[in-house]
Each structure stands twice: as structure tokens, then as C-alpha cells.
Design an enzyme around this catalytic site. Structure first.
Site, PDB file in Angstrom:
ATOM      1  N   HIS A  65       0.812  -1.219   0.000  1.00 26.51           N
ATOM      2  CA  HIS A  65       0.000   0.000   0.000  1.00 26.51           C
ATOM      3  C   HIS A  65       0.845   1.270   0.000  1.00 26.51           C
ATOM      4  O   HIS A  65       0.322   2.356  -0.249  1.00 26.51           O
ATOM      5  CB  HIS A  65      -1.016  -0.012   1.161  1.00 26.51           C
ATOM      6  CG  HIS A  65      -0.455   0.194   2.517  1.00 26.51           C
ATOM      7  ND1 HIS A  65      -0.192  -0.832   3.400  1.00 26.51           N
ATOM      8  CD2 HIS A  65      -0.133   1.331   3.175  1.00 26.51           C
ATOM      9  CE1 HIS A  65       0.262  -0.341   4.537  1.00 26.51           C
ATOM     10  NE2 HIS A  65       0.308   0.975   4.426  1.00 26.51           N
ATOM     11  N   ASP A 113      -0.377  -7.737   1.443  1.00 30.59           N
ATOM     12  CA  ASP A 113       0.196  -6.392   1.464  1.00 30.59           C
ATOM     13  C   ASP A 113       1.728  -6.463   1.479  1.00 30.59           C
ATOM     14  O   ASP A 113       2.374  -6.247   2.502  1.00 30.59           O
ATOM     15  CB  ASP A 113      -0.331  -5.660   2.705  1.00 30.59           C
ATOM     16  CG  ASP A 113      -0.023  -4.176   2.698  1.00 30.59           C
ATOM     17  OD1 ASP A 113       0.424  -3.665   1.648  1.00 30.59           O
ATOM     18  OD2 ASP A 113      -0.229  -3.520   3.735  1.00 30.59           O
ATOM     19  N   SER A 207       4.401   2.040   7.836  1.00 30.37           N
ATOM     20  CA  SER A 207       4.102   1.091   6.776  1.00 30.37           C
ATOM     21  C   SER A 207       5.368   0.536   6.146  1.00 30.37           C
ATOM     22  O   SER A 207       6.298   1.274   5.833  1.00 30.37           O
ATOM     23  CB  SER A 207       3.257   1.774   5.702  1.00 30.37           C
ATOM     24  OG  SER A 207       2.060   2.255   6.238  1.00 30.37           O
TER      25      SER A 207
END
Length: 263
Positions: A65, A113, A207
Site C-alpha cells: 500500500h 500487502d 508502513s
């Protein structure tokens, strides 16, 4: 009622919120995590920052992402950094040649992911820039294992982003906790992690950073529950190990002059 509240407040650790918000952690010893990568992602309208980690001199792993954005113009990796707002002698700044998002990645609901970034040139492996190992397929980490998550970013929900690398210790939790409290949690491809006291964790960012257990990167920061920092879902690297190895082999083939995939 509490469970419903938790579910409605679940969030993806969005990259545009910064490189990460390590809450309840501490400042890392400078260059003690030499595998860490700081990702600078330029789009036609924004400037995104994420974490990642070096698994081969030409390859960095991160969260899909982070680069699942329209209009990306350039992705740069900074290795060997402690303070990302300084030009430290140890830093190596390398552009990303291309990135391979897992073909079954889904942003909503969050699944698979993971992204592999191919660097334009090999990193120079030295004291402050080193590789980290990843687990083999089906290799797992035990519930209760205390792991480390490093990242740059805010140390509170409203505070400024940290210039220096921070780190937080989190425990691997029972799968049932995430299955109850996180929507779309999949034990096969995710690891349930967090602090039972709800006082520390990653938040709205970090992230792509690694979950480091027993000196291996077992997970990738993916998404969590926004209400109380607990629990969090990390991408389970061992589940994707065959796919990672396949992409690394393709990278190597492309580096051979005259090969069909080379420029």
C-alpha cells in the site's frame, strides 16, 4: 458493544500519514538496525514516506500500500540512515528501478500487502548497511515471542514525526485475538502482534517496516485497530517466501547483459 466499536475503528496504516508513528517506543541506538530502509515516494501531487528493509543488495521489501498510488514519479531508498533529515556519511541514496506488487494484493480489504523493490544499483554492504534474513516457507514465530519494530515517525498521535530511528518491542499474539478484533484478518498470510496493555505500537504509518524476531524479519507492518493500538496485523513473510524467491531470481536474470528482460 466494545467489539463493534473496535471493528468500526479499524484502519490501514496509511503511508501518507508519514513514515510511521512509533508510540511508546524509544530512540534506537544509532545504526543498530543497518537493514532499515527509508522510502521517499514522489507522486505528481504528494510526497509519501514509508519504511522497508534490505534483504539483498539490490532488493528491499515493504508494504504494497506504500506504492499503491496513482501518479508515482519516483521512488528512492535511503539506506544507512539514523537521522533522515541529515546527510550522514553512512547514507546510501539509491533510486528504485521498479517495484513488484504481489499480484493478489487488495487494498480493501487489505490482503497480500507486500511489495519487492528492485534498486537501480546494488547497495554497498558495510558496517551501517546490512541485509536481514527472512524466514523460509512455513517457518513460524511462537506466540509470546517479543519482537522489535523500528521506524521513523511520530511518537504520539498528534506529535511531530521523529527525525531519528525509533523502535518498539511488541509480542506475537494468539491468532484468535486478531480474528475477533480485526476485519478480514487471515492467519495464513498475517501475523497477530501487539501490546496487551495498549500503551505502545505502530500507528497510522510505519508502513513497510519489519517485525524483527530472533534476528529475522518475520512480518511487515500492514494494518491495525485505530481505537487503542491493539492488536495489529503484519504481513506474514514466510507465506510469501516462494513468491519473493521467484521475483529475486527474475531480478538476477534481468541483470545478465543480453537477457530477454534486460534493457
Amino acid at each position: 458493544m466494545l467489539l463493534l466499536l473496535l471493528l468500526t475503528n479499524a484502519f490501514v496504516l496509511l503511508p501518507w500519514a508519514g513514515a510511521g508513528r512509533i508510540i511508546g517506543g524509544k530512540k534506537a541506538v544509532a545504526h543498530s538496525r543497518p537493514y532499515m530502509a527509508f522510502l521517499e515516494i514522489e507522486t505528481d501531487s504528494d510526497y509519501i514516506k514509508c519504511g522497508g528493509f534490505l534483504i539483498r543488495p539490490d532488493a528491499v521489501l515493504s508494504a504494497a500500500h506504500c506504492v499503491d498510488e496513482e501518479g508515482i514519479e519516483n521512488v528512492t531508498v535511503i539506506l544507512g540512515a539514523h537521522n533522515v533529515n541529515r546527510q550522514e556519511p553512512s547514507q546510501q541514496k539509491i533510486r528504485v528501478e521498479k517495484w513488484i506488487i504481489h499480484p493478489e494484493y487488495s487494498p480493501k480489504p487489505v490482503k497480500n500487502d507486500i511489495v519487492l523493490l528492485k534498486l537501480e544499483q546494488n547497495a554497498i554492504i558495510k558496517k551501517n548497511v546490512r541485509l536481514i534474513s527472512i524466514p523460509k516457507e512455513n517457518e513460524s514465530v511462537r506466540v509470546g515471542t517479543e519482537c522489535n519494530v523500528p521506524g521513523w515517525g511520530q511518537t504520539s498521535v498528534t506529535g511531530p514525526r521523529s527525525d531519528v530511528l525509533m523502535e518498539v518491542k511488541l509480542k506475537v499474539q494468539k491468532e484468535e485475538i486478531c480474528e475477533q478484533l480485526l476485519p478480514d484478518y487471515e492467519p495464513q498470510s498475517m501475523i497477530c502482534v501487539g501490546d496487551e496493555n495498549h500503551k505502545k505500537g505502530t500507528y497510522e504509518g510505519d508502513s513497510g517496516g519489519p517485525l524483527v524476531c530472533n534476528k529475522k524479519a518475520y512480518g511487515i507492518v500492514s494494518y491495525g485497530c485505530g481505537c487503542n493500538l491493539f492488536p495489529e496485523a503484519f504481513t506474514r513473510i514466510s507465506h510469501f517466501e516462494p513468491w519473493i524467491r521467484e521475483q529475486l531470481r527474475k531480478f538476477a536474470i534481468q541483470d545478465i547483459p543480453g537477457s530477454p528482460s534486460s534493457d
